[in-house]
Design a protein around this motif. Structure first.
Motif, PDB file in Angstrom:
ATOM      1  N   UNK A  94      -3.075   0.928   4.717  1.00 17.87           N
ATOM      2  CA  UNK A  94      -2.075   1.964   4.450  1.00 17.87           C
ATOM      3  C   UNK A  94      -0.798   1.720   5.243  1.00 17.87           C
ATOM      4  N   UNK A  95      -0.931   1.251   6.475  1.00 18.85           N
ATOM      5  CA  UNK A  95       0.251   0.955   7.286  1.00 18.85           C
ATOM      6  C   UNK A  95       1.055  -0.188   6.683  1.00 18.85           C
ATOM      7  N   UNK A  96       0.360  -1.244   6.248  1.00 18.32           N
ATOM      8  CA  UNK A  96       1.059  -2.371   5.628  1.00 18.32           C
ATOM      9  C   UNK A  96       1.699  -1.961   4.300  1.00 18.32           C
ATOM     10  N   UNK A  97       1.055  -1.065   3.589  1.00 14.57           N
ATOM     11  CA  UNK A  97       1.593  -0.621   2.304  1.00 14.57           C
ATOM     12  C   UNK A  97       2.927   0.099   2.495  1.00 14.57           C
ATOM     13  N   UNK A  98       3.045   0.890   3.555  1.00 16.67           N
ATOM     14  CA  UNK A  98       4.302   1.590   3.821  1.00 16.67           C
ATOM     15  C   UNK A  98       5.409   0.606   4.199  1.00 16.67           C
ATOM     16  N   UNK A  99       5.052  -0.434   4.955  1.00 16.09           N
ATOM     17  CA  UNK A  99       6.056  -1.430   5.344  1.00 16.09           C
ATOM     18  C   UNK A  99       6.565  -2.186   4.122  1.00 16.09           C
ATOM     19  N   UNK A 100       5.652  -2.565   3.235  1.00 16.53           N
ATOM     20  CA  UNK A 100       6.041  -3.314   2.038  1.00 16.53           C
ATOM     21  C   UNK A 100       6.866  -2.447   1.095  1.00 16.53           C
ATOM     22  N   UNK A 101       6.549  -1.175   1.039  1.00 14.70           N
ATOM     23  CA  UNK A 101       7.257  -0.281   0.120  1.00 14.70           C
ATOM     24  C   UNK A 101       8.727  -0.157   0.484  1.00 14.70           C
ATOM     25  N   UNK A 102       9.049  -0.166   1.766  1.00 11.48           N
ATOM     26  CA  UNK A 102      10.435  -0.010   2.211  1.00 11.48           C
ATOM     27  C   UNK A 102      11.202  -1.329   2.236  1.00 11.48           C
ATOM     28  N   UNK A 103      10.509  -2.447   2.047  1.00 11.85           N
ATOM     29  CA  UNK A 103      11.185  -3.750   2.106  1.00 11.85           C
ATOM     30  C   UNK A 103      11.839  -4.046   0.761  1.00 11.85           C
ATOM     31  N   UNK A 104      13.104  -4.470   0.792  1.00 15.35           N
ATOM     32  CA  UNK A 104      13.885  -4.659  -0.433  1.00 15.35           C
ATOM     33  C   UNK A 104      14.188  -6.122  -0.744  1.00 15.35           C
ATOM     34  N   UNK A 184      13.570 -22.607  -5.006  1.00 13.78           N
ATOM     35  CA  UNK A 184      12.824 -23.674  -4.349  1.00 13.78           C
ATOM     36  C   UNK A 184      11.743 -23.154  -3.410  1.00 13.78           C
ATOM     37  N   UNK A 185      11.669 -21.844  -3.220  1.00 16.61           N
ATOM     38  CA  UNK A 185      10.672 -21.240  -2.334  1.00 16.61           C
ATOM     39  C   UNK A 185       9.387 -21.000  -3.113  1.00 16.61           C
ATOM     40  N   UNK A 186       8.260 -21.182  -2.445  1.00 18.19           N
ATOM     41  CA  UNK A 186       6.964 -20.979  -3.091  1.00 18.19           C
ATOM     42  C   UNK A 186       6.792 -19.522  -3.522  1.00 18.19           C
ATOM     43  N   UNK A 187       6.095 -19.326  -4.637  1.00 19.07           N
ATOM     44  CA  UNK A 187       5.886 -17.974  -5.162  1.00 19.07           C
ATOM     45  C   UNK A 187       5.000 -17.121  -4.261  1.00 19.07           C
ATOM     46  N   UNK A 188       4.270 -17.749  -3.351  1.00 22.76           N
ATOM     47  CA  UNK A 188       3.390 -16.978  -2.469  1.00 22.76           C
ATOM     48  C   UNK A 188       4.176 -16.131  -1.476  1.00 22.76           C
ATOM     49  N   UNK A 189       5.463 -16.401  -1.312  1.00 21.62           N
ATOM     50  CA  UNK A 189       6.286 -15.622  -0.391  1.00 21.62           C
ATOM     51  C   UNK A 189       7.046 -14.499  -1.089  1.00 21.62           C
ATOM     52  N   UNK A 190       6.846 -14.312  -2.371  1.00 22.89           N
ATOM     53  CA  UNK A 190       7.541 -13.252  -3.093  1.00 22.89           C
ATOM     54  C   UNK A 190       7.096 -11.878  -2.587  1.00 22.89           C
ATOM     55  N   UNK A 191       8.028 -10.950  -2.569  1.00 21.93           N
ATOM     56  CA  UNK A 191       7.699  -9.585  -2.155  1.00 21.93           C
ATOM     57  C   UNK A 191       6.725  -8.938  -3.127  1.00 21.93           C
ATOM     58  N   UNK A 196       1.472  -6.600  -4.095  1.00 22.42           N
ATOM     59  CA  UNK A 196       0.208  -6.617  -4.833  1.00 22.42           C
ATOM     60  C   UNK A 196      -0.984  -6.761  -3.886  1.00 22.42           C
ATOM     61  N   UNK A 197      -0.784  -7.438  -2.776  1.00 20.86           N
ATOM     62  CA  UNK A 197      -1.868  -7.639  -1.817  1.00 20.86           C
ATOM     63  C   UNK A 197      -2.355  -6.322  -1.223  1.00 20.86           C
ATOM     64  N   UNK A 198      -1.431  -5.391  -0.997  1.00 21.64           N
ATOM     65  CA  UNK A 198      -1.791  -4.102  -0.406  1.00 21.64           C
ATOM     66  C   UNK A 198      -1.712  -2.963  -1.419  1.00 21.64           C
ATOM     67  N   UNK A 199      -1.724  -3.282  -2.699  1.00 18.33           N
ATOM     68  CA  UNK A 199      -1.638  -2.233  -3.719  1.00 18.33           C
ATOM     69  C   UNK A 199      -2.926  -1.423  -3.807  1.00 18.33           C
ATOM     70  N   UNK A 200      -4.052  -2.034  -3.504  1.00 22.09           N
ATOM     71  CA  UNK A 200      -5.339  -1.353  -3.584  1.00 22.09           C
ATOM     72  C   UNK A 200      -5.947  -1.267  -2.193  1.00 22.09           C
ATOM     73  N   UNK A 201      -6.848  -0.330  -2.006  1.00 25.14           N
ATOM     74  CA  UNK A 201      -7.471  -0.138  -0.706  1.00 25.14           C
ATOM     75  C   UNK A 201      -8.961   0.134  -0.892  1.00 25.14           C
ATOM     76  N   UNK A 202      -9.636   0.400   0.195  1.00 23.45           N
ATOM     77  CA  UNK A 202     -11.070   0.694   0.161  1.00 23.45           C
ATOM     78  C   UNK A 202     -11.265   2.150  -0.260  1.00 23.45           C
TER      79      UNK A 202
END
Length: 308
Positions: A94-104, A184-191, A196-202
């Protein structure tokens, strides 16, 4: 395997050698075979990393940080330990989800920092175009082959991290109409990947009050042992040779009023005093510890060995 743990084992075998640390980490950070052999090919280096992992980290700080969080949970019974770990993971997500949500930004912060760092050094490079998408880039007399289509470079930093190195950024600077840094940047660094990594939780779990009784006997947890004495502090990691130890607070002269030892004025010291003929006042003697001699100690007549 963590490079820091390897260095710790080597330091135990070879103590009091500060140059060993600098040599070891220079080998670990070697991205290509030429730099690897130029230093010392007997230790682990970035050369051994697989390229499709898109990571150059030689440490396991992420797992160690999470293990430190679970330090208290490990001392609990099995079910309670697992439940505590589950709740900690839910809070962390949940903490990481809030950080990602505010990142533009389009990419993560790591990409922004690394590109800004490599951009400072691309001015020392020169590029020569070759076949389609291939360039020869020179830096400090060393030449590198850059393939913009395969996103590779002879220095292997682009291959390891998935982020363009200074040589690729030099090509982008010289070929502005053909290439853009974002492509030229790898897609693994996309926001979007980060989100998507923190979109779901337990999923939450109901408490024991809502459990369906099975009719079997209830298993009671064993009583916990109450530790006696002071609580032990967790063992801190030993500081390296080049790390400064903890320093105490410095004594400052804040709110301290100085006086002249001749006339007692607060406007000047004794060296700038106009009363040259007046001798300086003697400093008060230091307080000495009062010790009682062995002969002066009063002994109770009732004490001492008994008479036979």
């Amino acid at each position: 395997m963590c490079a820091r743990h390897i260095y710790g084992n080597i330091r135990k075998l070879h103590p009091n050698k500060p140059q060993l640390k600098k040599l070891f980490w220079s080998i670990v950070e070697s991205p290509n075979e030429a730099d690897y052999k130029a230093r010392d090919p007997r230790l682990v280096a970035g050369l051994t990393f697989l390229l499709h992992h898109v990571v150059e980290d030689a440490l396991n700080n992420n797992s160690e940080s999470y293990n430190r969080t679970l330090e208290k949970a490990r001392a609990m019974p099995l079910v309670e330990m697992l439940e505590t770990m589950r709740r900690l993971a839910m809070k962390r997500i949940d903490l990481r989800k809030k950080i990602v949500k505010d990142y533009k930004g389009k990419f993560s912060l790591k990409v922004t920092k690394m590109i800004a760092f490599e951009t400072k050094y691309r001015k020392n490079c020169k590029s020569i175009p070759g076949p389609t998408g291939e360039f020869e880039v020179s830096e400090d007399g060393i030449r590198y082959a850059v393939d913009m289509r395969a996103k590779t470079c002879s220095c292997r930093r682009w291959d390891l991290t998935g982020i363009p190195c200074r040589h690729a950024l030099r090509v982008v600077l010289d070929q502005k109409k053909r290439y853009k840094t974002d492509n030229l940047v790898s897609d693994w660094y996309l926001t979007s990947k980060w989100q998507h990594q923190y979109s779901d939780s337990i999923k939450p779990v109901r408490g024991i009050k809502f459990w369906i009784p099975s009719g079997e006997s209830t298993i009671q947890a064993p009583p916990r042992e109450i530790s006696k004495g002071h609580k032990k502090k967790p063992q801190q990691r030993m500081k390296g040779v080049n790390k400064s130890p903890k320093k105490g607070k410095k004594v400052t002269g804040h709110n301290r009023v100085m006086h002249c030892s001749r006339c007692g004025s607060t406007e000047h010291s004794c060296t700038n005093c106009s009363n040259d003929g007046v001798p300086c006042k003697p400093r008060p003697p230091k307080k000495q510890k009062t010790t009682t001699s062995h002969d002066e100690v009063a002994v109770d007549p009732g004490e001492g060995p008994s008479q036979t």
